[in-house]
Design a protein around this motif. Structure first.
Motif, PDB file in Angstrom:
ATOM      1  N   ASP A  19     -21.975 -23.903  42.819  1.00  0.00           N
ATOM      2  CA  ASP A  19     -22.707 -24.969  43.503  1.00  0.00           C
ATOM      3  C   ASP A  19     -24.065 -25.263  42.846  1.00  0.00           C
ATOM      4  OD1 ASP A  19     -24.090 -22.745  44.458  1.00  0.00           O
ATOM      5  OD2 ASP A  19     -23.861 -23.250  46.577  1.00  0.00           O
ATOM      6  N   ASP A  20     -24.379 -24.579  41.755  1.00  0.00           N
ATOM      7  CA  ASP A  20     -25.577 -24.877  40.961  1.00  0.00           C
ATOM      8  C   ASP A  20     -25.313 -25.912  39.868  1.00  0.00           C
ATOM      9  OD1 ASP A  20     -27.284 -23.004  42.238  1.00  0.00           O
ATOM     10  OD2 ASP A  20     -26.593 -21.386  40.921  1.00  0.00           O
ATOM     11  N   VAL A  21     -24.059 -26.244  39.634  1.00  0.00           N
ATOM     12  CA  VAL A  21     -23.697 -27.122  38.516  1.00  0.00           C
ATOM     13  C   VAL A  21     -24.420 -28.463  38.602  1.00  0.00           C
ATOM     14  CG1 VAL A  21     -21.815 -28.430  37.430  1.00  0.00           C
ATOM     15  CG2 VAL A  21     -21.497 -26.013  38.025  1.00  0.00           C
ATOM     16  N   GLU A  22     -24.387 -29.095  39.761  1.00  0.00           N
ATOM     17  CA  GLU A  22     -25.002 -30.418  39.925  1.00  0.00           C
ATOM     18  C   GLU A  22     -26.506 -30.361  39.625  1.00  0.00           C
ATOM     19  OE1 GLU A  22     -24.674 -34.268  40.095  1.00  0.00           O
ATOM     20  OE2 GLU A  22     -22.955 -33.045  40.644  1.00  0.00           O
ATOM     21  N   ALA A  23     -27.195 -29.371  40.176  1.00  0.00           N
ATOM     22  CA  ALA A  23     -28.638 -29.241  39.943  1.00  0.00           C
ATOM     23  C   ALA A  23     -28.924 -28.975  38.467  1.00  0.00           C
ATOM     24  CB  ALA A  23     -29.217 -28.124  40.806  1.00  0.00           C
ATOM     25  N   HIS A  24     -28.080 -28.186  37.833  1.00  0.00           N
ATOM     26  CA  HIS A  24     -28.279 -27.906  36.414  1.00  0.00           C
ATOM     27  C   HIS A  24     -28.125 -29.183  35.587  1.00  0.00           C
ATOM     28  CE1 HIS A  24     -28.409 -25.760  32.645  1.00  0.00           C
ATOM     29  NE2 HIS A  24     -27.332 -26.447  32.280  1.00  0.00           N
ATOM     30  N   LEU A  25     -27.077 -29.918  35.838  1.00  0.00           N
ATOM     31  CA  LEU A  25     -26.864 -31.162  35.091  1.00  0.00           C
ATOM     32  C   LEU A  25     -27.994 -32.154  35.339  1.00  0.00           C
ATOM     33  CD1 LEU A  25     -23.025 -31.552  35.565  1.00  0.00           C
ATOM     34  CD2 LEU A  25     -24.223 -31.154  33.394  1.00  0.00           C
ATOM     35  N   ALA A  26     -28.474 -32.237  36.569  1.00  0.00           N
ATOM     36  CA  ALA A  26     -29.566 -33.156  36.901  1.00  0.00           C
ATOM     37  C   ALA A  26     -30.867 -32.738  36.217  1.00  0.00           C
ATOM     38  CB  ALA A  26     -29.764 -33.216  38.414  1.00  0.00           C
ATOM     39  N   GLY A  27     -31.050 -31.438  36.025  1.00  0.00           N
ATOM     40  CA  GLY A  27     -32.293 -30.934  35.437  1.00  0.00           C
ATOM     41  C   GLY A  27     -32.307 -30.878  33.924  1.00  0.00           C
ATOM     42  N   GLU A  28     -31.153 -30.985  33.318  1.00  0.00           N
ATOM     43  CA  GLU A  28     -31.075 -30.880  31.857  1.00  0.00           C
ATOM     44  C   GLU A  28     -31.801 -32.056  31.202  1.00  0.00           C
ATOM     45  OE1 GLU A  28     -27.409 -29.451  29.429  1.00  0.00           O
ATOM     46  OE2 GLU A  28     -27.307 -31.640  29.538  1.00  0.00           O
ATOM     47  N   ASP A  29     -32.637 -31.745  30.230  1.00  0.00           N
ATOM     48  CA  ASP A  29     -33.338 -32.786  29.487  1.00  0.00           C
ATOM     49  C   ASP A  29     -33.273 -32.475  27.993  1.00  0.00           C
ATOM     50  OD1 ASP A  29     -35.147 -30.654  29.264  1.00  0.00           O
ATOM     51  OD2 ASP A  29     -36.907 -31.907  29.566  1.00  0.00           O
ATOM     52  N   GLU A  30     -33.925 -33.289  27.210  1.00  0.00           N
ATOM     53  CA  GLU A  30     -33.904 -33.155  25.749  1.00  0.00           C
ATOM     54  C   GLU A  30     -34.383 -31.775  25.283  1.00  0.00           C
ATOM     55  OE1 GLU A  30     -36.674 -34.937  22.232  1.00  0.00           O
ATOM     56  OE2 GLU A  30     -35.878 -36.394  23.660  1.00  0.00           O
ATOM     57  N   LEU A  31     -35.397 -31.224  25.920  1.00  0.00           N
ATOM     58  CA  LEU A  31     -35.916 -29.918  25.507  1.00  0.00           C
ATOM     59  C   LEU A  31     -34.915 -28.797  25.783  1.00  0.00           C
ATOM     60  CD1 LEU A  31     -39.670 -30.175  26.579  1.00  0.00           C
ATOM     61  CD2 LEU A  31     -38.687 -30.413  24.287  1.00  0.00           C
ATOM     62  N   LEU A  32     -34.271 -28.813  26.950  1.00  0.00           N
ATOM     63  CA  LEU A  32     -33.261 -27.786  27.232  1.00  0.00           C
ATOM     64  C   LEU A  32     -32.092 -27.900  26.265  1.00  0.00           C
ATOM     65  CD1 LEU A  32     -32.979 -27.483  31.111  1.00  0.00           C
ATOM     66  CD2 LEU A  32     -33.784 -25.784  29.490  1.00  0.00           C
ATOM     67  N   VAL A  33     -31.671 -29.120  25.987  1.00  0.00           N
ATOM     68  CA  VAL A  33     -30.562 -29.326  25.055  1.00  0.00           C
ATOM     69  C   VAL A  33     -30.941 -28.782  23.678  1.00  0.00           C
ATOM     70  CG1 VAL A  33     -29.255 -31.099  23.809  1.00  0.00           C
ATOM     71  CG2 VAL A  33     -29.531 -31.258  26.288  1.00  0.00           C
TER      72      VAL A  33
END
Length: 175
Positions: A19-33
């Motif tokens: 259930d963390d998947v959605e929050a993780h995808l929403a929080g991912e940005d260029e720096l994390l990538v």
């Protein structure tokens, strides 16, 4: 092991959940990538990785992946993982990798997470924690140093990427 919960009163570390998947995808940005994920996440890829993380917890595998959570409702602010085995790691060394979502950066949460995760690594038999930072990522190097890590040897990945190593004796972290 799925019930591991570490807290310092400001943040809580607990195993990543589906259930963390959605929050993780929403929080991912260029720096994390760029610095952590190695590429943009997809729902399928993140779900598969989080399932792998759960399996590692269930089987006491070498990976311990935590969500970095904050507030009474434990909002997911980022991730931190420990790898108790891996390329270039000597026996007893534990690799620490972390990332915060953009709205949570600059508040000292990553440093707190590294300190908590280091204490956990020590309790699991780790002798030395290692943070590998690309030279172009001074924010990550600053987190390592604030968490008590000192500069060590630089290494190069198989693709030639340079990593500056920061290390911390985990016997000191356990205190």
């Amino acid at each position: 092991m799925h019930d591991v919960k570490l807290s310092d009163g400001i943040i809580t570390l607990s195993p990543l959940r589906l259930d963390d998947v959605e929050a993780h995808l929403a929080g991912e940005d260029e720096l994390l990538v760029r610095w952590l994920n190695g590429g943009p996440g997809t729902r399928e890829g993140v779900e598969a990785y989080f399932r792998h993380c759960r399996e590692q917890w269930a089987t006491a595998g070498p990976l311990r992946a935590f969500g970095i959570r904050t507030g009474a409702d434990e909002v997911l602010a980022g991730t931190i993982d420990l790898r108790f085995a891996g390329e270039d790691l000597a026996p007893g060394q534990v690799n620490v990798a972390y990332g915060l979502y953009p709205s949570w950066r600059g508040r000292g949460l990553a440093t707190r997470a590294v300190v908590l995760a280091s204490k956990y690594a020590a309790s699991e038999g780790g002798a030395e924690a290692v943070i590998q930072v690309e030279p172009g990522n001074p924010a990550s190097a600053a987190v390592a140093q604030r968490a008590g890590f000192t500069p060590s040897k630089p290494t190069h990945a198989k693709d030639g990427t340079r990593f500056d190593w920061y290390t911390r004796n985990l016997h000191a972290a356990a205190r």
